[in-house]
Design an enzyme around this catalytic site. Structure first.
Site, PDB file in Angstrom:
ATOM      1  N   MET A   1       0.843  -1.196   0.000  1.00 25.88           N
ATOM      2  CA  MET A   1       0.000   0.000   0.000  1.00 25.88           C
ATOM      3  C   MET A   1       0.882   1.252   0.000  1.00 25.88           C
ATOM      4  O   MET A   1       0.448   2.342   0.365  1.00 25.88           O
ATOM      5  CB  MET A   1      -0.947  -0.003   1.199  1.00 25.88           C
ATOM      6  CG  MET A   1      -2.000  -1.081   1.119  1.00 25.88           C
ATOM      7  SD  MET A   1      -3.506  -0.727   2.058  1.00 25.88           S
ATOM      8  CE  MET A   1      -2.854  -0.561   3.707  1.00 25.88           C
TER       9      MET A   1
ATOM     10  N   HIS B   1       9.323   0.678   3.014  1.00 20.72           N
ATOM     11  CA  HIS B   1      10.441   0.712   3.959  1.00 20.72           C
ATOM     12  C   HIS B   1      11.273  -0.548   3.757  1.00 20.72           C
ATOM     13  O   HIS B   1      11.054  -1.307   2.789  1.00 20.72           O
ATOM     14  CB  HIS B   1       9.929   0.836   5.396  1.00 20.72           C
ATOM     15  CG  HIS B   1       8.852  -0.143   5.749  1.00 20.72           C
ATOM     16  ND1 HIS B   1       9.031  -1.512   5.755  1.00 20.72           N
ATOM     17  CD2 HIS B   1       7.548   0.045   6.109  1.00 20.72           C
ATOM     18  CE1 HIS B   1       7.929  -2.120   6.123  1.00 20.72           C
ATOM     19  NE2 HIS B   1       6.996  -1.200   6.326  1.00 20.72           N
TER      20      HIS B   1
ATOM     21  N   HIS C   1       9.505  -3.839   3.043  1.00 26.30           N
ATOM     22  CA  HIS C   1       9.073  -4.017   1.659  1.00 26.30           C
ATOM     23  C   HIS C   1      10.263  -4.337   0.754  1.00 26.30           C
ATOM     24  O   HIS C   1      10.173  -5.187  -0.141  1.00 26.30           O
ATOM     25  CB  HIS C   1       8.374  -2.752   1.141  1.00 26.30           C
ATOM     26  CG  HIS C   1       7.123  -2.401   1.879  1.00 26.30           C
ATOM     27  ND1 HIS C   1       7.041  -1.309   2.720  1.00 26.30           N
ATOM     28  CD2 HIS C   1       5.905  -2.985   1.913  1.00 26.30           C
ATOM     29  CE1 HIS C   1       5.823  -1.232   3.222  1.00 26.30           C
ATOM     30  NE2 HIS C   1       5.110  -2.241   2.759  1.00 26.30           N
TER      31      HIS C   1
ATOM     32  N   GLN D   1     -10.549  -2.156   2.390  1.00 30.37           N
ATOM     33  CA  GLN D   1     -10.111  -2.796   3.630  1.00 30.37           C
ATOM     34  C   GLN D   1      -9.964  -1.826   4.800  1.00 30.37           C
ATOM     35  O   GLN D   1      -9.435  -2.172   5.841  1.00 30.37           O
ATOM     36  CB  GLN D   1      -8.807  -3.561   3.402  1.00 30.37           C
ATOM     37  CG  GLN D   1      -7.605  -2.737   3.011  1.00 30.37           C
ATOM     38  CD  GLN D   1      -6.483  -3.608   2.452  1.00 30.37           C
ATOM     39  OE1 GLN D   1      -6.558  -4.112   1.339  1.00 30.37           O
ATOM     40  NE2 GLN D   1      -5.446  -3.818   3.251  1.00 30.37           N
TER      41      GLN D   1
ATOM     42  N   GLY E   1       4.579 -10.483   3.635  1.00 32.60           N
ATOM     43  CA  GLY E   1       5.288 -10.484   4.907  1.00 32.60           C
ATOM     44  C   GLY E   1       4.558 -11.286   5.977  1.00 32.60           C
ATOM     45  O   GLY E   1       3.328 -11.278   6.039  1.00 32.60           O
TER      46      GLY E   1
ATOM     47  N   VAL F   1      10.655  -8.106   9.299  1.00 37.43           N
ATOM     48  CA  VAL F   1      11.866  -7.302   9.447  1.00 37.43           C
ATOM     49  C   VAL F   1      11.658  -6.343  10.612  1.00 37.43           C
ATOM     50  O   VAL F   1      10.605  -5.704  10.727  1.00 37.43           O
ATOM     51  CB  VAL F   1      12.168  -6.514   8.159  1.00 37.43           C
ATOM     52  CG1 VAL F   1      13.418  -5.651   8.330  1.00 37.43           C
ATOM     53  CG2 VAL F   1      12.343  -7.479   6.978  1.00 37.43           C
TER      54      VAL F   1
ATOM     55  N   SER G   1       6.809  -1.017  10.049  1.00 32.91           N
ATOM     56  CA  SER G   1       5.450  -0.775   9.574  1.00 32.91           C
ATOM     57  C   SER G   1       5.379   0.639   9.024  1.00 32.91           C
ATOM     58  O   SER G   1       6.039   1.556   9.544  1.00 32.91           O
ATOM     59  CB  SER G   1       4.439  -0.929  10.714  1.00 32.91           C
ATOM     60  OG  SER G   1       3.157  -0.455  10.331  1.00 32.91           O
TER      61      SER G   1
END
Length: 340
Positions: A34, A38, A41, A68, A155, A184, A193
């Site tokens: 989305m 970081h 990703h 969502q 993830g 991570v 996040s």
């Protein structure tokens, strides 16, 4: 081999043209995001490149999916940093970034036909965010059809999401591999996040309780499993403890008694893991600012129901909480009852 030209493709037609131009013998992979990319990703994108090799084709999707997000959630607040995202994606090894508009993904408005996440989608995250997983699966299904990958990587931080996607692909015969990539973390343990950027310095300190609680549960579990392993190696533990006590070896006798209590007949393992994690979270609720716990759960990854005290096999210790105005989730995998 010379690297292909990296592209941003905003429409389905552009995506098709890119796929046709880069068509080759290699496998194809997709990483869905989305945005607000970081290192977590980037790790997914690098893993995708490793899966398909230099001859393969890696697509990264950047789409903030309105389906969502529930009422009162942070859809408008969610960070949108496309220029920075493109740099991360290119450096990590992507061939294209597919960044469509809402109208491109949902022409004519929200879709009338959607996927249902079923009962698993009503638990934990689904209970806290009704309809979230229906919206997630709907867009993931659509993006899988549009990107046409051989493998899709997600993830493990979003463990329930990963489990539902795997179930969807299996139940509906999508015909591609789903690969989970380990979470991570920052050096202090906080799971990466896109929402971490909303935390103030004080809030971030409180947020560390999520990972600290999981690690406390993991450490309690590891200690129990070590004692059980010793119990399997020394079947006469109780007799040995009694003999040691008789000759005055109190410390050794206490250790032997601990081993005996940790024998496989002991069913307190999951309860002890939950208690160790809960203690950390209870302390964090007293901090300034406080941690507001949503749930702490120790679940079976097959259906995300709470595991029983005699559970053997894989499990997920999961937590969700709010710190200030930011809601965070985290989890770690555990395995109960190692083979003797």
């Amino acid at each position: 081999m010379t690297r292909r030209t990296f592209e941003l493709v905003p429409t389905v037609a552009d995506l098709r043209h890119a796929q046709d131009r880069f068509a080759g013998p290699g496998r194809t992979a997709v990483v869905m995001t989305m945005g607000a990319l970081h290192e977590g990703h980037a790790t997914l994108i690098r893993a995708a490149r490793e899966h398909v090799g230099d001859e393969g084709f890696v697509t990264v999707t950047v789409f903030v999916n309105p389906l969502q997000f529930g009422a009162g959630e942070d859809l408008d607040r969610y960070p949108r940093t496309l220029d920075a995202d493109l740099k991360v994606a290119e450096q990590a090894g992507a061939d294209v970034v597919f960044a469509p508009s809402v109208d491109e993904v949902y022409p004519g408005g929200e879709p009338q036909v959607r996927l249902s996440a079923g009962r698993m989608g009503e638990r934990l995250e689904g209970a806290s965010r009704p309809g979230h997983f229906d919206g997630m699966l709907t867009v993931v299904a659509k993006l899988l059809h549009l990107t046409r990958p051989d493998v899709a990587l997600f993830g493990q931080k979003d463990a329930q999401q990963l489990a539902l996607i795997r179930r969807m692909v299996r139940d509906l015969n999508f015909g591609m591999d789903i690969v989970g990539v380990p979470t991570v973390r920052e050096a202090d343990g906080l799971a990466l996040s896109s929402r971490n950027r909303f935390l103030s310095t004080a809030e971030r300190c409180t947020a560390l309780a999520l990972s600290q609680a999981l690690f406390a549960g993991r450490d309690r579990h590891a200690a129990q499993e070590a004692l059980r392993a010793r119990a399997r190696e020394v079947p006469a533990t109780r007799a040995r403890a009694e003999a040691l006590s008789a000759i005055g070896e109190s410390r050794a006798a206490a250790g032997a008694h601990a081993v005996a209590k940790a024998a496989p007949a002991d069913r307190s393992g999951p309860a002890a893991v939950r208690a160790a994690a809960r203690l950390v979270l209870d302390d964090a609720a007293k901090l300034t600012p406080p941690l507001e716990l949503d749930y702490l759960a120790l679940v079976d990854p097959a259906d995300f129901t709470e595991i029983a005290d005699d559970h053997t096999g894989e499990a997920v210790l999961a937590v969700a909480a709010r710190v200030g105005g930011t809601r965070l989730i985290d989890n770690i995998p555990l395995t109960f009852g190692a083979a003797s």
